[in-house]
Design a protein around this motif. Structure first.
Motif, PDB file in Angstrom:
ATOM      1  N   SER A 189       0.818  -1.220   0.000  1.00 47.12           N
ATOM      2  CA  SER A 189       0.000   0.000   0.000  1.00 47.12           C
ATOM      3  C   SER A 189       0.847   1.263   0.000  1.00 47.12           C
ATOM      4  N   GLY A 190       2.101   1.156   0.475  1.00 49.96           N
ATOM      5  CA  GLY A 190       2.945   2.343   0.588  1.00 49.96           C
ATOM      6  C   GLY A 190       2.542   3.259   1.729  1.00 49.96           C
ATOM      7  N   ILE A 191       1.697   2.772   2.657  1.00 51.21           N
ATOM      8  CA  ILE A 191       1.258   3.587   3.797  1.00 51.21           C
ATOM      9  C   ILE A 191       2.205   3.306   4.964  1.00 51.21           C
ATOM     10  N   TYR A 192       3.249   4.134   5.056  1.00 48.85           N
ATOM     11  CA  TYR A 192       4.265   3.920   6.077  1.00 48.85           C
ATOM     12  C   TYR A 192       4.050   4.874   7.247  1.00 48.85           C
ATOM     13  N   TRP A 238      -2.659  11.122   8.485  1.00 45.87           N
ATOM     14  CA  TRP A 238      -1.426  11.146   7.689  1.00 45.87           C
ATOM     15  C   TRP A 238      -0.377  10.154   8.180  1.00 45.87           C
ATOM     16  N   HIS A 239      -0.680   9.343   9.188  1.00 48.39           N
ATOM     17  CA  HIS A 239       0.204   8.271   9.673  1.00 48.39           C
ATOM     18  C   HIS A 239       1.523   8.818  10.231  1.00 48.39           C
ATOM     19  N   TRP A 240       1.460  10.030  10.765  1.00 46.33           N
ATOM     20  CA  TRP A 240       2.614  10.601  11.447  1.00 46.33           C
ATOM     21  C   TRP A 240       2.487  10.332  12.945  1.00 46.33           C
ATOM     22  N   ILE A 241       3.604   9.934  13.532  1.00 49.71           N
ATOM     23  CA  ILE A 241       3.623   9.654  14.966  1.00 49.71           C
ATOM     24  C   ILE A 241       4.279  10.829  15.678  1.00 49.71           C
ATOM     25  N   TRP A 242       3.455  11.701  16.209  1.00 49.33           N
ATOM     26  CA  TRP A 242       3.988  12.760  17.058  1.00 49.33           C
ATOM     27  C   TRP A 242       4.330  12.162  18.418  1.00 49.33           C
TER      28      TRP A 242
END
Length: 743
Positions: free
Chosen positions: A344-347, A403-407
């Motif tokens: 999927s490219g969803i990293y 957005w699959h960002w881990i703050w």
């Protein structure tokens, strides 16, 4: 002396040590557990994701073990299942989450049968079908087929060992040699967890890729050699050299798994039992049409999928918790979710450590700066601090879901919270210190309660008063001037300080406010400046505690020998209480004023204090005080004394003696109160003889029934009054009111 700006800068430098410590804790992994928990919450809040690839699991479960026996099975079973999945199921690739090692052969086994199954699977894999067999570094200490020790440590790309060992590879003995199948994939994770996975390891000139990487290559139909690591990227290239996918690498080797669904999701994780698949695979060759048709229908949903065959039964001990599964689930799900991540490219993306440090300090400064804001908008500032705190936490959930960002959350929120707490605590300590200075300066002149109210209001005191419902308290020492002249000035000051301290401590402990001292007299109020419903009850309790404390002081003074004259050991005090409306506030001039009380109800309390001497009682209260006190308890014992008109007033008022606290009175005292009450009833009926008899009986108990002052008690007063009434009866309209001629 340090300037205010210098002190503020110093405080901030100290406070900033807190976020610095949180950054250090994050760097050394001390916040990892908490951060992972917060990340799990974000996964679960985000929910399941759809992937462009279909992954089906074939479970080696309890049902399969029951049907086929304990592991290790005849390896021919795997050949049968894989062949059926590829031909009838038309799957694109298969991953087998078992390491087929020659050391996996048990001692008690049909050797011939095991060898035949081994040969069948080797023959199937020889032609390089799209089947990936597991390899791994799980067996860190092992021995080769010759019995020599092998120590396997997963090689790190950024810090490679001097002599890297290959993983434990699938092995098939074919004649005198050991053969390794062409498609091999690693099944290791970092530290045995479910979050980070090494996508490749380099052993000399050979690179071993993870099973999910090999399955993605086969899914896209790419040949061996099409996957290459270039710096911090793992590239999948087609025949023309074009990159079909680019996987971001952590430490040039690892990737973080983006979990798409929990294990129990039937929509995203379709599953079938190994024994069931094996049976349908065999039914494909059945002579019965209905069995063949049923088998074809069974395999139809597998079309285009990638199949993972792995251990599911908990007894196989290949389970672990995941971000979407609080309870341990089969670890074969790691390969499926990693495969979905790659295709999927969803990293998942993390903020670099430098950015994390910046976030920690920025959030700490903003939240703490708002939290320690002072002035009239303190509540607003602290609400804003809480809002910023919550907005950041909500933002961390939002950017992850969208957005699959881990703050980072543990260090920033922990630093902001602890820095704010430390700042607010420091500020409160400073404010309390300032309040303490104010109280110490002014508390010797006005009541501590008034000082507290002035400090909390933040306003300067002003002239003016307001009507309040209070209980006025007046006390005076009986015949003070008589024994004061027996004492030296030093003795008098020492004696009065001890007495007034005892009175004041008791009054303030019961919630009263000291108004003033007038020589030996104590003037106080209950119910102002802090309003209280039970002000009369508190005043009554305080009066009796003062009498009890004075009794203890008399005993103490009498035991000091000749230091004090005998008159001191007989010192007694009179107390007058009245409850009602009064004007309370700052009275005086513009430059000098006092917080005090004024009004008719206050004057009446003063008259009761002086009038107590007439009846030989220690404490006199009005009917309003008695009624208000009894609303909050029956601890105080009262007896009706008289209806009087005090000097300066025209209206009569009923007055009562506060005999004492019920728990502290002897039975004889209560008997005396009862006899006196009987005498009063007869007195008001003009039954003088019956009244005289009752008062005489009460007078016999006078020593116990009342703390007589100067040998006078209410019974003796009424005996004399009844004798006068017999000789000179009152007029027919007499109502029992006694008019006092003195203050």
């Amino acid at each position: 002396m340090a300037k205010p700006k210098d002190r503020t800068l110093f405080r901030w430098l100290i406070l900033l040590l807190i976020p610095a410590l949180w950054c250090a804790a994050s760097y050394f992994g001390l916040t990892e557990f908490l951060e992972n928990k917060l990340l799990d919450w974000r996964f679960r809040a985000r929910g399941e994701l759809s992937a462009p690839i279909k992954v089906v699991y074939v479970d080696v479960d309890s049902e399969s073990i029951t049907d086929l026996g304990n592991q290790p099975w005849n390896r021919g079973y795997y050949a049968e299942v894989c062949r059926a999945l590829l031909t009838a199921g038309k799957v694109k690739a298969i991953g087998i989450d078992f390491v087929f090692s020659e050391k996996g052969q048990p001692e008690l086994v049909d050797t011939a049968r095991f060898s035949e199954g081994n040969r069948q699977l080797a023959k199937f894999l020889y032609d390089a079908p799209p089947v990936v067999v597991a390899a791994g570094y799980a067996a860190s200490e092992d021995r080769d087929i010759n019995g020599n020790p092998i120590v396997r440590v997963l090689p790190r790309v950024e810090n490679p060992p001097a002599n890297p060992q290959p993983p434990e590879l699938p092995e098939f003995r074919v004649g005198p040699t050991i053969w390794n199948p062409p498609n091999v994939g690693l099944i290791d994770t970092i530290n045995g967890g479910t979050r980070f996975v090494p996508l490749l390891v380099n052993v000399g000139e050979v690179t071993y890729f993870h099973m999910a990487v090999e399955l993605a290559r086969l899914y896209w139909g790419l040949p061996k050699g099409s996957v290459q690591a270039e710096g911090d990227r793992l590239l999948f290239r087609d025949d023309a050299g074009k990159a079909l996918a680019s996987v971001p690498l952590i430490h040039r080797q690892d990737v973080e798994v983006n979990w798409f669904s929990p294990w129990s999701s039937p929509e995203h994780n379709p599953r079938a039992s190994f024994a069931e698949v094996l049976q349908h695979a065999r039914d494909l060759g059945s002579s019965e049409n209905n069995e063949r048709d049923a088998a074809k229908r069974f395999f139809a949903p597998f079309a285009g999928a990638v199949v993972l065959i792995g251990p599911v039964d908990p007894l196989l001990q290949d389970i672990a918790a995941t971000p979407l599964d609080a309870r341990p689930v089969p670890k074969v799900g790691i390969h499926g979710n990693l495969l979905k991540t790659i295709v999927s490219g969803i990293y998942l993306h993390r903020v670099p450590f430098v950015g994390q440090v910046a976030i920690v300090f920025l959030l700490s400064v903003v939240v703490a700066g708002l939290a320690i804001g002072t002035g009239r908008r303190t509540v607003l500032w602290r609400s804003a601090a809480g809002a910023v705190f919550l907005v950041y936490a909500a933002g961390a959930f939002l950017v992850f879901a969208q957005w699959h960002w881990i703050w980072p959350m543990a260090a920033p929120l922990g630093a902001a919270l602890t820095t704010s707490f430390a700042g607010v605590t420091w500020q409160l300590a400073r404010e309390e210190k300032q309040k303490g200075r104010i109280k110490s300066m002014f508390g010797t002149y006005v009541s501590p309660e008034l000082v507290e109210q002035m400090v909390n209001s933040g306003e300067d005191p002003q002239l003016g008063g307001a009507e309040a419902d209070i209980t006025a308290y007046f006390s005076d020492i009986q015949d003070f001037s008589g024994f004061a002249e027996m004492l030296s000035p030093t003795q008098l000051v020492e004696l009065m300080n001890e007495y007034l301290t005892a009175c004041t401590d008791i009054i303030t402990a019961e919630g009263g406010t000291l108004d003033k001292y007038i020589g030996d007299a104590v003037v106080a109020m209950f119910g102002a400046p802090l309003a209280m419903e039970d002000h009369a009850y508190r005043a009554c309790i305080a009066s009796q505690k003062v009498q009890q404390r004075l009794f203890e002081l008399r005993q103490k003074w009498s035991q000091t020998g000749s230091r004090w004259p005998n008159a001191v050991s007989r010192m007694k005090t009179r107390i007058g209480l009245n409850s009602g409306a009064a004007v309370v506030g700052n009275m005086g001039s513009l430059t000098r004023f006092n917080y005090t009380m004024m009004g008719d109800s206050v004057n009446l309390a003063s008259r009761l204090e002086s009038g107590a001497k007439t009846y030989g009682v220690s404490t006199l209260v009005t009917e309003s005080t008695k009624a208000s006190c009894e609303r909050f308890g029956q601890e105080c014992v009262f007896r009706f004394i008289d209806r009087i008109v005090v000097k300066g007033r025209t209206k009569p008022v009923s007055i009562y003696e506060l005999v004492g606290l019920r728990t502290a009175l002897a039975p004889s005292v209560l008997d005396g109160v009862e006899e006196f009450s009987s005498g009063m009833e007869a007195y008001l009926r003009r039954d003088w003889d019956r009244a005289i008899a009752a008062f005489a009986k009460a007078n016999a108990l006078g020593a116990a029934a009342a703390d007589a002052l100067d040998g006078v008690n209410p019974s003796s007063v009424y005996l004399r009054r009844c004798e006068l009434m017999k000789q000179t009866p009152p007029p027919d309209d007499w109502n029992g009111v006694w008019v006092m001629q003195t203050k």
